[in-house]
Design a protein around this motif. Sequence first.
Motif, PDB file in Angstrom:
ATOM      1  N   SER A 142     -53.239  44.532 -34.605  1.00 52.16           N
ATOM      2  CA  SER A 142     -51.876  44.299 -34.145  1.00 52.16           C
ATOM      3  C   SER A 142     -51.454  45.438 -33.228  1.00 52.16           C
ATOM      4  O   SER A 142     -52.100  46.486 -33.172  1.00 52.16           O
ATOM      5  CB  SER A 142     -50.917  44.218 -35.333  1.00 52.16           C
ATOM      6  OG  SER A 142     -50.762  45.488 -35.926  1.00 52.16           O
ATOM      7  N   CYS A 143     -50.330  45.246 -32.518  1.00 52.52           N
ATOM      8  CA  CYS A 143     -49.856  46.322 -31.647  1.00 52.52           C
ATOM      9  C   CYS A 143     -49.390  47.507 -32.478  1.00 52.52           C
ATOM     10  O   CYS A 143     -49.337  48.630 -31.989  1.00 52.52           O
ATOM     11  CB  CYS A 143     -48.747  45.813 -30.733  1.00 52.52           C
ATOM     12  SG  CYS A 143     -47.232  45.326 -31.587  1.00 52.52           S
ATOM     13  N   GLY A 144     -49.056  47.251 -33.758  1.00 54.53           N
ATOM     14  CA  GLY A 144     -48.682  48.341 -34.640  1.00 54.53           C
ATOM     15  C   GLY A 144     -49.848  49.230 -34.990  1.00 54.53           C
ATOM     16  O   GLY A 144     -49.669  50.364 -35.431  1.00 54.53           O
ATOM     17  N   GLU A 145     -51.077  48.742 -34.797  1.00 51.15           N
ATOM     18  CA  GLU A 145     -52.268  49.529 -35.086  1.00 51.15           C
ATOM     19  C   GLU A 145     -52.990  49.945 -33.803  1.00 51.15           C
ATOM     20  O   GLU A 145     -53.457  51.062 -33.686  1.00 51.15           O
ATOM     21  CB  GLU A 145     -53.215  48.725 -35.983  1.00 51.15           C
ATOM     22  CG  GLU A 145     -52.633  48.452 -37.364  1.00 51.15           C
ATOM     23  CD  GLU A 145     -53.504  47.517 -38.184  1.00 51.15           C
ATOM     24  OE1 GLU A 145     -53.897  47.902 -39.290  1.00 51.15           O
ATOM     25  OE2 GLU A 145     -53.780  46.403 -37.699  1.00 51.15           O
ATOM     26  N   GLY A 146     -53.101  49.022 -32.861  1.00 48.13           N
ATOM     27  CA  GLY A 146     -53.827  49.315 -31.625  1.00 48.13           C
ATOM     28  C   GLY A 146     -52.964  49.829 -30.505  1.00 48.13           C
ATOM     29  O   GLY A 146     -53.458  50.394 -29.538  1.00 48.13           O
ATOM     30  N   GLY A 147     -51.634  49.637 -30.626  1.00 47.10           N
ATOM     31  CA  GLY A 147     -50.726  50.076 -29.584  1.00 47.10           C
ATOM     32  C   GLY A 147     -50.594  49.060 -28.460  1.00 47.10           C
ATOM     33  O   GLY A 147     -51.426  48.170 -28.279  1.00 47.10           O
ATOM     34  N   VAL A 148     -49.532  49.174 -27.696  1.00 51.70           N
ATOM     35  CA  VAL A 148     -49.316  48.327 -26.528  1.00 51.70           C
ATOM     36  C   VAL A 148     -48.350  49.044 -25.603  1.00 51.70           C
ATOM     37  O   VAL A 148     -47.428  49.732 -26.053  1.00 51.70           O
ATOM     38  CB  VAL A 148     -48.767  46.936 -26.921  1.00 51.70           C
ATOM     39  CG1 VAL A 148     -47.370  47.035 -27.517  1.00 51.70           C
ATOM     40  CG2 VAL A 148     -48.772  45.986 -25.734  1.00 51.70           C
ATOM     41  N   LEU A 149     -48.586  48.931 -24.308  1.00 51.09           N
ATOM     42  CA  LEU A 149     -47.687  49.510 -23.311  1.00 51.09           C
ATOM     43  C   LEU A 149     -46.547  48.524 -23.052  1.00 51.09           C
ATOM     44  O   LEU A 149     -46.790  47.329 -22.823  1.00 51.09           O
ATOM     45  CB  LEU A 149     -48.454  49.802 -22.031  1.00 51.09           C
ATOM     46  CG  LEU A 149     -47.759  50.691 -20.993  1.00 51.09           C
ATOM     47  CD1 LEU A 149     -47.466  52.063 -21.569  1.00 51.09           C
ATOM     48  CD2 LEU A 149     -48.631  50.807 -19.747  1.00 51.09           C
ATOM     49  N   GLY A 150     -45.321  49.008 -23.072  1.00 47.30           N
ATOM     50  CA  GLY A 150     -44.162  48.135 -22.946  1.00 47.30           C
ATOM     51  C   GLY A 150     -44.197  47.185 -21.759  1.00 47.30           C
ATOM     52  O   GLY A 150     -43.992  45.977 -21.914  1.00 47.30           O
ATOM     53  N   PRO A 151     -44.442  47.675 -20.538  1.00 46.02           N
ATOM     54  CA  PRO A 151     -44.462  46.767 -19.392  1.00 46.02           C
ATOM     55  C   PRO A 151     -45.540  45.684 -19.468  1.00 46.02           C
ATOM     56  O   PRO A 151     -45.389  44.628 -18.863  1.00 46.02           O
ATOM     57  CB  PRO A 151     -44.729  47.714 -18.211  1.00 46.02           C
ATOM     58  CG  PRO A 151     -44.206  49.024 -18.655  1.00 46.02           C
ATOM     59  CD  PRO A 151     -44.509  49.089 -20.118  1.00 46.02           C
ATOM     60  N   VAL A 152     -46.616  45.941 -20.213  1.00 45.86           N
ATOM     61  CA  VAL A 152     -47.671  44.925 -20.349  1.00 45.86           C
ATOM     62  C   VAL A 152     -47.151  43.728 -21.135  1.00 45.86           C
ATOM     63  O   VAL A 152     -47.239  42.577 -20.693  1.00 45.86           O
ATOM     64  CB  VAL A 152     -48.916  45.516 -21.039  1.00 45.86           C
ATOM     65  CG1 VAL A 152     -49.938  44.419 -21.333  1.00 45.86           C
ATOM     66  CG2 VAL A 152     -49.548  46.587 -20.160  1.00 45.86           C
ATOM     67  N   VAL A 153     -46.594  43.989 -22.320  1.00 44.38           N
ATOM     68  CA  VAL A 153     -46.064  42.889 -23.117  1.00 44.38           C
ATOM     69  C   VAL A 153     -44.850  42.270 -22.422  1.00 44.38           C
ATOM     70  O   VAL A 153     -44.617  41.062 -22.500  1.00 44.38           O
ATOM     71  CB  VAL A 153     -45.732  43.378 -24.553  1.00 44.38           C
ATOM     72  CG1 VAL A 153     -44.522  44.267 -24.585  1.00 44.38           C
ATOM     73  CG2 VAL A 153     -45.543  42.214 -25.496  1.00 44.38           C
ATOM     74  N   LEU A 160     -46.351  23.699 -25.511  1.00 44.94           N
ATOM     75  CA  LEU A 160     -46.343  25.037 -26.086  1.00 44.94           C
ATOM     76  C   LEU A 160     -46.786  26.057 -25.041  1.00 44.94           C
ATOM     77  O   LEU A 160     -47.841  25.903 -24.427  1.00 44.94           O
ATOM     78  CB  LEU A 160     -47.291  25.078 -27.296  1.00 44.94           C
ATOM     79  CG  LEU A 160     -47.564  26.439 -27.947  1.00 44.94           C
ATOM     80  CD1 LEU A 160     -46.290  27.036 -28.514  1.00 44.94           C
ATOM     81  CD2 LEU A 160     -48.625  26.283 -29.036  1.00 44.94           C
ATOM     82  N   VAL A 161     -45.984  27.095 -24.861  1.00 48.48           N
ATOM     83  CA  VAL A 161     -46.317  28.191 -23.954  1.00 48.48           C
ATOM     84  C   VAL A 161     -46.708  29.378 -24.825  1.00 48.48           C
ATOM     85  O   VAL A 161     -45.867  29.956 -25.509  1.00 48.48           O
ATOM     86  CB  VAL A 161     -45.143  28.550 -23.037  1.00 48.48           C
ATOM     87  CG1 VAL A 161     -45.562  29.648 -22.053  1.00 48.48           C
ATOM     88  CG2 VAL A 161     -44.649  27.320 -22.281  1.00 48.48           C
ATOM     89  N   SER A 162     -47.998  29.720 -24.816  1.00 44.46           N
ATOM     90  CA  SER A 162     -48.531  30.727 -25.730  1.00 44.46           C
ATOM     91  C   SER A 162     -49.000  31.948 -24.959  1.00 44.46           C
ATOM     92  O   SER A 162     -49.676  31.827 -23.941  1.00 44.46           O
ATOM     93  CB  SER A 162     -49.704  30.134 -26.523  1.00 44.46           C
ATOM     94  OG  SER A 162     -50.266  31.075 -27.404  1.00 44.46           O
ATOM     95  N   ALA A 163     -48.647  33.144 -25.459  1.00 37.56           N
ATOM     96  CA  ALA A 163     -49.072  34.381 -24.810  1.00 37.56           C
ATOM     97  C   ALA A 163     -49.376  35.429 -25.870  1.00 37.56           C
ATOM     98  O   ALA A 163     -48.960  35.319 -27.020  1.00 37.56           O
ATOM     99  CB  ALA A 163     -48.004  34.895 -23.848  1.00 37.56           C
ATOM    100  N   SER A 164     -50.123  36.444 -25.457  1.00 40.04           N
ATOM    101  CA  SER A 164     -50.414  37.570 -26.330  1.00 40.04           C
ATOM    102  C   SER A 164     -50.561  38.812 -25.476  1.00 40.04           C
ATOM    103  O   SER A 164     -50.836  38.730 -24.275  1.00 40.04           O
ATOM    104  CB  SER A 164     -51.691  37.327 -27.141  1.00 40.04           C
ATOM    105  OG  SER A 164     -52.812  37.222 -26.277  1.00 40.04           O
ATOM    106  N   ALA A 165     -50.384  39.989 -26.103  1.00 41.51           N
ATOM    107  CA  ALA A 165     -50.537  41.258 -25.397  1.00 41.51           C
ATOM    108  C   ALA A 165     -50.946  42.324 -26.393  1.00 41.51           C
ATOM    109  O   ALA A 165     -50.439  42.354 -27.521  1.00 41.51           O
ATOM    110  CB  ALA A 165     -49.235  41.653 -24.704  1.00 41.51           C
ATOM    111  N   LEU A 166     -51.858  43.177 -25.987  1.00 40.25           N
ATOM    112  CA  LEU A 166     -52.316  44.284 -26.822  1.00 40.25           C
ATOM    113  C   LEU A 166     -52.866  45.384 -25.923  1.00 40.25           C
ATOM    114  O   LEU A 166     -53.563  45.094 -24.948  1.00 40.25           O
ATOM    115  CB  LEU A 166     -53.403  43.812 -27.792  1.00 40.25           C
ATOM    116  CG  LEU A 166     -53.911  44.843 -28.805  1.00 40.25           C
ATOM    117  CD1 LEU A 166     -52.808  45.250 -29.765  1.00 40.25           C
ATOM    118  CD2 LEU A 166     -55.101  44.288 -29.583  1.00 40.25           C
TER     119      LEU A 166
END
Length: 439
Positions: free
Chosen positions: A230-241, A190-196
Amino acid sequence: MSGPDRIPPHLADETASLRARIAELEAELTYHRAAASPPPSTLDLTREEYLRYSRQLLLPQIGLPGQTALKRSRVLIVGIGGLGSPAALYLAGAGIGTLGLIDHDVVETSNLHRQVLHRTSTIGLPKVLSAAKALRDLNPHVQITTYAEAFTPGNAEDVIAQWDVVLDCTDHPKLRYLISDACVLLGKPLVSASALKLEGQLIVLNDPPGKGPCYRCIWPRPPPPESIISCGEGGVLGPVVGAMGVMQALETIKLITRPKGKELTQPRMLFFSAAAETMWRTLKMRGRREGCVACGQQGIKNLGSEEEYALFCGVPNAFALEEEYRLSVRQARELVLLGTKPLLVDVRDRTQFGICKVPGSVNVPFERFLAVGEGLPEEIVGLLQEERRDVVVLCRLGNDSQVAAKRLLESGVHGRVWDVRGGIREWARIAPEDGIVEY
């Protein structure tokens, strides 16, 4: 001369000529056979594929064996959003034989700044169909299998059993534990990742199957449900994810093409921070945990139910208010702008509050509620001391506001307390004339 090999003198020249002709024809046949079919080791690649993958074929770490291994592999991506989009693009481009895509969601406008697999023209389509269209256009040699459904304990085993490697591209602990458990049960890496916001992390789990740690080894307990953003609440920069999704594709390619017996002796977690001076860091992690309930000595025998995973991670509505403490946007608007004008507390962060706000609202970020434990932030205490009046709590989606409203109720405020169902997003849909925008 006597014996079976004796040839009459008058036939010797004719026999020699026939033998020469037979040898000539056999050589010609061998040549045409070789020209008609490539050597066995290259049967898996077409001439077009040699050209398509030529740049990675040149790499000693890939070569022809690695490329054929990629073509024979089957990779499942769970979640075709910010992580799954770049991962799918690079895996398809690299020549993965079959890609599986599972996601129950549809493409929305707010997805497009980071979910680069989708297009404006596919808004409203199921994400798996939008993704399949783009991936087939990128590489027609890749077979695409789509599951336009949620990933659940009910379908997890049937889905994962068909694949060699699984990518967790989801954004909630409940799914992360479920995916990991299913991979342990079925012996899949399993290859697991997250971004926020501006940060991300990545780890390869259950590698090799039965020996490497699982998700529960690294995180035996989930974070408190009220702290999950979630990114829907905290936001995320596109290039990061995007960066984290690309790294998932890279780790998957390395898994598939590495020689047998070359597994990592110790798992490593990759950390990324766009705001840091040193953006990439690698941390050695502990190996498999002996007492792990999933991959330990006892081991997992079957997956739990949807309710069990929800309870383990803390379901969002565990903090839900009874209906008597909840207002629709229309009800809240009538009270706040036209009626008794209760105190309207907006618990979004200051950045979101700066985007738009309901006239007359005050901002007390939700993080302030988390920081003070079970009590109330000083700002709220001060406001309530000034005037003993009713309170309406508002957030972006109607989740954090429930927690904050419940905290107010448990603290024994003198007035009545409500939260607003659907939050600021629903307010923007119902009453855009108030200057509220959907974001």
